[in-house]
Structure formats: structure tokens, C-alpha cells
Write a protein that holds these residues in place. Structure first.
Motif, mmCIF file in Angstrom:
data_model
loop_
_atom_site.group_PDB
_atom_site.id
_atom_site.type_symbol
_atom_site.label_atom_id
_atom_site.label_comp_id
_atom_site.label_asym_id
_atom_site.label_seq_id
_atom_site.Cartn_x
_atom_site.Cartn_y
_atom_site.Cartn_z
ATOM 1 N N LEU A 208 0.825 -1.193 0.000
ATOM 2 C CA LEU A 208 0.000 0.000 0.000
ATOM 3 C C LEU A 208 0.867 1.254 0.000
ATOM 4 C CD1 LEU A 208 -2.692 -1.087 2.626
ATOM 5 C CD2 LEU A 208 -2.830 -1.218 0.132
ATOM 6 N N PRO A 209 0.301 2.373 -0.455
ATOM 7 C CA PRO A 209 1.081 3.619 -0.445
ATOM 8 C C PRO A 209 1.311 4.116 0.977
ATOM 9 C CG PRO A 209 -1.182 4.056 -1.108
ATOM 10 C CD PRO A 209 -1.032 2.558 -1.057
ATOM 11 N N THR A 210 2.387 4.848 1.159
ATOM 12 C CA THR A 210 2.680 5.466 2.452
ATOM 13 C C THR A 210 2.647 6.978 2.273
ATOM 14 O OG1 THR A 210 5.068 5.415 2.043
ATOM 15 C CG2 THR A 210 4.105 3.538 3.190
ATOM 16 N N VAL A 211 2.013 7.633 3.212
ATOM 17 C CA VAL A 211 1.890 9.086 3.178
ATOM 18 C C VAL A 211 2.391 9.628 4.504
ATOM 19 C CG1 VAL A 211 0.327 11.046 2.894
ATOM 20 C CG2 VAL A 211 -0.103 8.923 1.641
ATOM 21 N N SER A 212 3.199 10.677 4.455
ATOM 22 C CA SER A 212 3.703 11.282 5.678
ATOM 23 C C SER A 212 3.755 12.795 5.526
ATOM 24 C CB SER A 212 5.099 10.741 6.019
ATOM 25 O OG SER A 212 6.029 11.094 5.006
ATOM 26 N N ALA A 213 3.565 13.471 6.616
ATOM 27 C CA ALA A 213 3.626 14.926 6.628
ATOM 28 C C ALA A 213 4.665 15.349 7.650
ATOM 29 C CB ALA A 213 2.266 15.522 6.962
ATOM 30 N N SER A 214 5.340 16.444 7.368
ATOM 31 C CA SER A 214 6.360 16.947 8.282
ATOM 32 C C SER A 214 6.369 18.456 8.263
ATOM 33 C CB SER A 214 7.751 16.405 7.909
ATOM 34 O OG SER A 214 8.124 16.850 6.612
ATOM 35 N N GLY A 215 6.816 19.037 9.335
ATOM 36 C CA GLY A 215 6.909 20.485 9.436
ATOM 37 C C GLY A 215 8.019 20.866 10.390
ATOM 38 N N SER A 216 8.526 22.072 10.240
ATOM 39 C CA SER A 216 9.604 22.519 11.115
ATOM 40 C C SER A 216 9.572 24.037 11.261
ATOM 41 C CB SER A 216 10.966 22.067 10.570
ATOM 42 O OG SER A 216 11.270 22.756 9.365
ATOM 43 N N TYR A 217 10.093 24.503 12.376
ATOM 44 C CA TYR A 217 10.248 25.936 12.626
ATOM 45 C C TYR A 217 11.652 26.130 13.185
ATOM 46 C CZ TYR A 217 9.947 30.525 14.805
ATOM 47 O OH TYR A 217 10.196 31.832 15.172
ATOM 48 N N GLN A 218 12.361 27.094 12.662
ATOM 49 C CA GLN A 218 13.737 27.332 13.104
ATOM 50 C C GLN A 218 14.002 28.831 13.183
ATOM 51 O OE1 GLN A 218 17.129 25.035 11.415
ATOM 52 N NE2 GLN A 218 17.915 27.048 10.798
ATOM 53 N N TYR A 219 14.614 29.265 14.301
ATOM 54 C CA TYR A 219 15.063 30.647 14.430
ATOM 55 C C TYR A 219 16.538 30.630 14.788
ATOM 56 C CZ TYR A 219 15.684 35.454 15.896
ATOM 57 O OH TYR A 219 16.151 36.738 16.004
ATOM 58 N N GLN A 220 17.346 31.295 14.009
ATOM 59 C CA GLN A 220 18.792 31.353 14.217
ATOM 60 C C GLN A 220 19.158 32.697 14.856
ATOM 61 O OE1 GLN A 220 20.988 29.156 10.760
ATOM 62 N NE2 GLN A 220 19.369 30.408 9.821
ATOM 63 N N PHE A 221 19.710 32.621 16.046
ATOM 64 C CA PHE A 221 20.133 33.864 16.711
ATOM 65 C C PHE A 221 21.279 34.523 15.952
ATOM 66 C CE2 PHE A 221 18.075 31.442 20.048
ATOM 67 C CZ PHE A 221 17.255 32.396 20.626
ATOM 68 N N LYS A 222 22.113 33.714 15.358
ATOM 69 C CA LYS A 222 23.180 34.227 14.500
ATOM 70 C C LYS A 222 23.134 33.467 13.189
ATOM 71 C CE LYS A 222 26.438 35.830 18.026
ATOM 72 N NZ LYS A 222 27.850 35.783 18.515
ATOM 73 N N VAL A 223 22.872 34.208 12.153
ATOM 74 C CA VAL A 223 22.755 33.577 10.840
ATOM 75 C C VAL A 223 24.144 33.213 10.334
ATOM 76 C CG1 VAL A 223 22.007 33.883 8.445
ATOM 77 C CG2 VAL A 223 20.702 34.922 10.331
ATOM 78 N N PRO A 224 24.367 31.994 9.876
ATOM 79 C CA PRO A 224 25.690 31.603 9.374
ATOM 80 C C PRO A 224 26.111 32.467 8.177
ATOM 81 C CG PRO A 224 24.296 29.694 9.704
ATOM 82 C CD PRO A 224 23.411 30.898 9.847
ATOM 83 N N VAL A 225 27.403 32.666 8.086
ATOM 84 C CA VAL A 225 27.954 33.462 6.971
ATOM 85 C C VAL A 225 28.766 32.559 6.073
ATOM 86 C CG1 VAL A 225 27.973 35.586 8.337
ATOM 87 C CG2 VAL A 225 30.004 34.101 8.283
ATOM 88 N N GLN A 226 29.007 33.019 4.872
ATOM 89 C CA GLN A 226 29.859 32.319 3.920
ATOM 90 C C GLN A 226 30.791 33.329 3.249
ATOM 91 O OE1 GLN A 226 27.537 30.087 1.159
ATOM 92 N NE2 GLN A 226 26.919 28.547 2.690
ATOM 93 N N LEU A 227 31.957 32.855 2.893
ATOM 94 C CA LEU A 227 32.934 33.701 2.201
ATOM 95 C C LEU A 227 32.766 33.547 0.690
ATOM 96 C CD1 LEU A 227 36.138 33.090 4.363
ATOM 97 C CD2 LEU A 227 34.525 34.993 4.496
ATOM 98 N N VAL A 228 32.716 34.694 0.015
ATOM 99 C CA VAL A 228 32.580 34.684 -1.442
ATOM 100 C C VAL A 228 33.718 35.531 -2.029
ATOM 101 C CG1 VAL A 228 30.113 34.341 -1.399
ATOM 102 C CG2 VAL A 228 31.013 36.663 -1.364
#
Length: 449
Positions: free
Chosen positions: A69-89
Motif C-alpha cells: 500500500l502507499p505510504t503518506v507522511s507529513a512533516s513540518g519545522s520551525y527554526q530561528y537562528q540567533f546568529k545567521v551563518p555566513v559564507q565567504l565569497v
């Protein structure tokens, strides 16, 4: 003068007989063999355990079916970053000097997401075979319940017959004891009158004491057999169960032997079902060479914000994403693992074929032996019955001759010994013929019929 001990003994017999009659007249019912069997089948803890195993195996069918039989799943998430990661360009991307790097943030502090996933197996041979194997496992559990029932019926019947045999033995021993007591009383009176010797009295005392000891031992054996029967019936040990004596159970006659059908043998059917399981397992291994095809799909939404506020999104928008995927898995090489597993299962299947043939031949032998034992034991029982009647007649004649002063007390005691031997032989013949009947039913697989 009548001996006081003799009066006490006769009074005890009368009191015991009266007590037995009162018990039976107060509504106490006799248990037939079928009633004992029905009660044991109803109350058996082993059968309850086997039925729970059956329920567990039935649940595995649904488990195997669920893989299709088919399988169905649902997911959700909430995220707050106090310091957003940086990247070098590289700096030249933003008009800077080549060879330098600048810091950049490519996300916001708050991220929310939700998704719905769907997966459906389009083709997987192993899942189909696993479903068939689960159904065969149910058959095996049902056969195990059948086997447990047969064992229970056999043990209850054997115990029931043992009780009847001991009761018959006690009846004969009681009669012997009563005859010895009467002879002892008569000999004691003759001794006082100078017509018998003290040795005659002593010999009869020994014979009486031996009979009393035998009777007590038989009572103990009877109690143990009753306890065993109550255990097999799963009723309290204090339950008031009474078994009719063997004469009330009906006349023993040789029955017609039905034709033997190997398919009625539970152990034979269990071997066949185990072979089916092994065959399905081999097919399942072979199915590992086939490709499998799976369909999957996904739909999701994401929201972003610069501060911690679950109820707000940048631009008041949700950004959606979705995909559909068709995955094909083709086995190529497994180091010959499946090849040797298939060979192993093939050998196992051949072994079950050999076991089935062994059981068939053994069952034929057991049926033939049990049938021969039954016929032989029936003839033996008739002979032992005649010997018992003759031994009783000889004892009665010698007792009468002794009272008339013709025979010696030694002849009477020897005759009592012969009677005791004839009684034991008759009892053994009784239990042997009942045991042969049980063994024949077991060999034919008809214990539950």
C-alpha cells in the motif's frame, strides 16, 4: 467371641460406604471421558497460549500486506537562528579586489517549512511472496493448535483410564482384605479352641497387613492421578471429580480399524507446511534478482522572516516546491550471495521431502503395531479374566475346605497369592488394551474424532 478389632474394621468399611453413598446421592455427578476432554479443551492454558500465537501471526498478514500500500507522511519545522551563518565569497563578484573574500549571509533568522510525502511501490516481487508466506505461517499455527489438542486428549484419556484401573485394583484389594480379615477371625477362634496354630494366625496377620499396605498405596496413586487429571482439565485441585469404574464405562470389545489416511496426521501436515515456507523463502531469494520500481512525490511550502515571529513571512508569502520521482533499482552483482542461499533452501526442501516420507512409513508401522497390540491385548484380557475367575474359585474352595479341616492354611495363603497375581495380570491387561486403543487413534490421527 468376636474380636473387637474386627468389629472396628467392619464398622469403618460400613462408615466409608455410607459416606460414599451420601456423597453420590447429594447430587455428585460422574465425569465421562468426553466431559473430561471437553473441559480440558475449554480450559487449557497451552491452547490459550497457542491461540494468542495464532492471533499474532494473523496480524503479520496485515503487516505484509501493508508493504503493498502507499505510504503518506507529513512533516513540518520551525527554526530561528540567533546568529545567521555566513559564507565567504570572492571579492571580485561584488566589484572588489581579486583574491580577496567578502562575508555574506544567504538566509534569514526565521525559517518555516511543511511538506507532504507520498511513496508507492509499483513492483516488488519480494513483498508479494512475503504476503503468501505470512498466510502459510497462519496454517502452521493452526496445525500447532491441532497438535496441542491431540496431546491434551491423549494425556487426559490415559489419565482417565489409569484412574479407572486403580479403582478396579482397589476394589479387588479391598475384597482380598475383607476375605483375609474373615479368615483371620475364624483362625483366631480356632487357635483359641486349640484347632489351629499360632503360626497360622501370624501368617494371616502378615497377609492382612500386606493387603492394607497395598490398599493405602493404591489410594495414594489414585489421589495423584486425580490431581493430574484436574491439572490437565485446569480445574482447582479441590474440585469434586468422580470417575466411574471401568465396569460402568462399558464392555471392552475390539473395534473395526478404519482405513489409514496420512493426511489426517498433524505432524505430517506440519512437515508439508514447513516445506511450503521453505519453497516461498527460496522464491523470495530468487526475487532478489528482479528489479524494483517505486513512485514517490513531494509537495512543500517554506516561509522566511527576519525576526522571531511564527505568524509572519517576508512579503507575506509562502514559497512552494514539489517533485515527482520514479526510482528503478536493478541488482547487478552481489558476490553470488543469492546463488548460495538458493542452493541452501533447495537442500532444505529436499530434507522436508525425506522427513515426509519417513513420517509416512513410520505412521504405517505405528498403525500396524497398534492394531496388532489391540487384537493381542483383547485376547489376553479374555484369558486373564478366565484366570482371575478360576483363581477366585480355587480360593473360595480352599477356604471352605480349611474351615472344614480338610485343607491347610498354607494352601489358602498360597491360593491368595495366586489370586493376587491373577488380579494384577487382569489389571495390566485392562490398562494395556486401553493404551492400545489410544495408541491406535494417535497413530491414525483420529484422537479428536
Amino acid at each position: 467371641m468376636i474380636n473387637k478389632k474386627w468389629i472396628g474394621f467392619r464398622f469403618s468399611i460400613l462408615l466409608a460406604a455410607t459416606f460414599l453413598l451420601v456423597n453420590r446421592s447429594s447430587g455428585q455427578s460422574l465425569y465421562t471421558l468426553q466431559q473430561c476432554i471437553d473441559t480440558s479443551l475449554k480450559n487449557s492454558l497451552q491452547l490459550k497460549s497457542d491461540n494468542l500465537d495464532l492471533d499474532k501471526t494473523k496480524a503479520s498478514i496485515g503487516e505484509a500486506y501493508s508493504s503493498l500500500l502507499p505510504t503518506v507522511s507529513a512533516s513540518g519545522s520551525y527554526q530561528y537562528q540567533f546568529k545567521v551563518p555566513v559564507q565567504l565569497v570572492p571579492g571580485e563578484l561584488f566589484g572588489g579586489t581579486a583574491g580577496t573574500y567578502q562575508v555574506a549571509q544567504f538566509s534569514v533568522p526565521q525559517t518555516k517549512s511543511g511538506s507532504l510525502d507520498l511513496s508507492q511501490t509499483l513492483f516488488n516481487a519480494s513483498s508479494l511472496i512475503a504476503l503468501k508466506a505470512a498466510k502459510v505461517a497462519v496454517n502452521l499455527n493452526q496445525l500447532q493448535i491441532q497438535s496441542s489438542k491431540e496431546d491434551l486428549v491423549y494425556n487426559v484419556s490415559a489419565t482417565y483410564y489409569n484412574i479407572q484401573t486403580i479403582m478396579k485394583q482397589m476394589e479387588m484389594t479391598s475384597r482380598n482384605l475383607q476375605n483375609t480379615e474373615e479368615l483371620l477371625q475364624s483362625t483366631s477362634d480356632q487357635y483359641k479352641a486349640g484347632l489351629a496354630t499360632e503360626t497360622d494366625v501370624d501368617r494371616l496377620n502378615v497377609s492382612r497387613d500386606n493387603s492394607r499396605a497395598d490398599l493405602e498405596s493404591e489410594r495414594n496413586s489414585l489421589e495423584k492421578q486425580y490431581n493430574l487429571l484436574k491439572y490437565l482439565m485446569n480445574v482447582p485441585l479441590e474440585s469434586n471429580i468422580v470417575i466411574p469404574d471401568i465396569d460402568q464405562a462399558g464392555t471392552i470389545v475390539p473395534a473395526e480399524t478404519p482405513a489409514f489416511d496420512i493426511t489426517k496426521k498433524t505432524d505430517y501436515l506440519q512437515v508439508l507446511e514447513n516445506r511450503r515456507v521453505a519453497e516461498l523463502e527460496r522464491k523470495n531469494i530468487k526475487a532478489g534478482y528482479l528489479p524494483s520500481l517505486t513512485l514517490s512525490a513531494n509537495y512543500g511550502v517554506s516561509g522566511y522572516y527576519s525576526n522571531a515571529d511564527p505568524f509572519k513571512n517576508l512579503n507575506d508569502k509562502w514559497y512552494s516546491s514539489s517533485y515527482i520521482k520514479l526510482a528503478l533499482n536493478v541488482p547487478i552483482f552481489d558476490g553470488f550471495n543469492k546463488k548460495y542461499r538458493i542452493q541452501s533452501k533447495s537442500v532444505e526442501i529436499k530434507k522436508y521431502d525425506v522427513q515426509a516420507e519417513q513420517l509416512r512409513q513410520q505412521s504405517l508401522k505405528n498403525v500396524a503395531n497398534a492394531n496388532a497390540d489391540l487384537k493381542s491385548n483383547f485376547l489376553t484380557l479374555q484369558n486373564k479374566r478366565r484366570s482371575l475367575d478360576l483363581a477366585q474359585k480355587v480360593l473360595d474352595d480352599l477356604q471352605l475346605q480349611y474351615q472344614n479341616g480338610i485343607a491347610k492354611i498354607t494352601d489358602v495363603i498360597n491360593s491368595q497369592t495366586d489370586l493376587h497375581t491373577a488380579q494384577n495380570n487382569y489389571i495390566n491387561a485392562l490398562i494395556n488394551i486401553k493404551q492400545a486403543e489410544l495408541d491406535l487413534k494417535k497413530a491414525q490421527g483420529t484422537l479428536l474424532n
